[in-house]
Design a protein around this motif. Structure first.
Motif, PDB file in Angstrom:
ATOM      1  N   ALA A 198       8.759  46.804  36.114  1.00 17.60           N
ATOM      2  CA  ALA A 198       8.387  47.922  35.711  1.00 17.60           C
ATOM      3  C   ALA A 198       9.075  48.628  34.886  1.00 17.60           C
ATOM      4  O   ALA A 198       8.476  49.454  34.107  1.00 17.60           O
ATOM      5  N   ILE A 199      10.536  48.517  35.081  1.00 18.50           N
ATOM      6  CA  ILE A 199      11.395  49.332  34.032  1.00 18.50           C
ATOM      7  C   ILE A 199      11.176  48.778  32.909  1.00 18.50           C
ATOM      8  O   ILE A 199      11.011  49.731  31.647  1.00 18.50           O
ATOM      9  N   ALA A 235       7.673  49.928  31.257  1.00 18.05           N
ATOM     10  CA  ALA A 235       7.916  51.223  31.013  1.00 18.05           C
ATOM     11  C   ALA A 235       8.581  51.652  29.423  1.00 18.05           C
ATOM     12  O   ALA A 235       8.120  52.200  28.788  1.00 18.05           O
ATOM     13  N   LEU A 240       6.780  52.538  26.208  1.00 20.10           N
ATOM     14  CA  LEU A 240       7.335  53.901  25.519  1.00 20.10           C
ATOM     15  C   LEU A 240       7.863  53.666  24.072  1.00 20.10           C
ATOM     16  O   LEU A 240       7.716  54.291  23.494  1.00 20.10           O
TER      17      LEU A 240
END
Length: 69
Positions: free
Chosen positions: A51-52, A55, A59
């Motif tokens: 998930a990191i 993300a 971004l």
């Protein structure tokens, strides 16, 4: 299921003794000896790093392409 509102003094004392009893590591609970309890968790430990990474990728893509609001 016990639906009584209050306990007798003897029941309350017994409950306090059970709650305050230190854990016995030399004699584990019966459920700790079962194979399921000894196996490492294979749940979703990879989900947080994934998930990191996702993300950060989204971004970064948004910042590079100028789509941010």
């Amino acid at each position: 299921m016990d639906t009584r509102e209050s306990q007798t003094p003897e029941e309350e004392l017994q409950h306090l003794k059970e709650v305050n009893e230190p854990e016995d590591f030399d004699n584990p609970e019966p459920d700790e000896t079962q194979p399921e309890a000894q196996e490492p968790s294979r749940g979703l430990p990879w989900l947080l790093p994934l998930a990191i990474v996702l993300a950060v990728a989204v971004l970064g893509f948004m910042l590079l392409t100028g789509i941010s609001d």
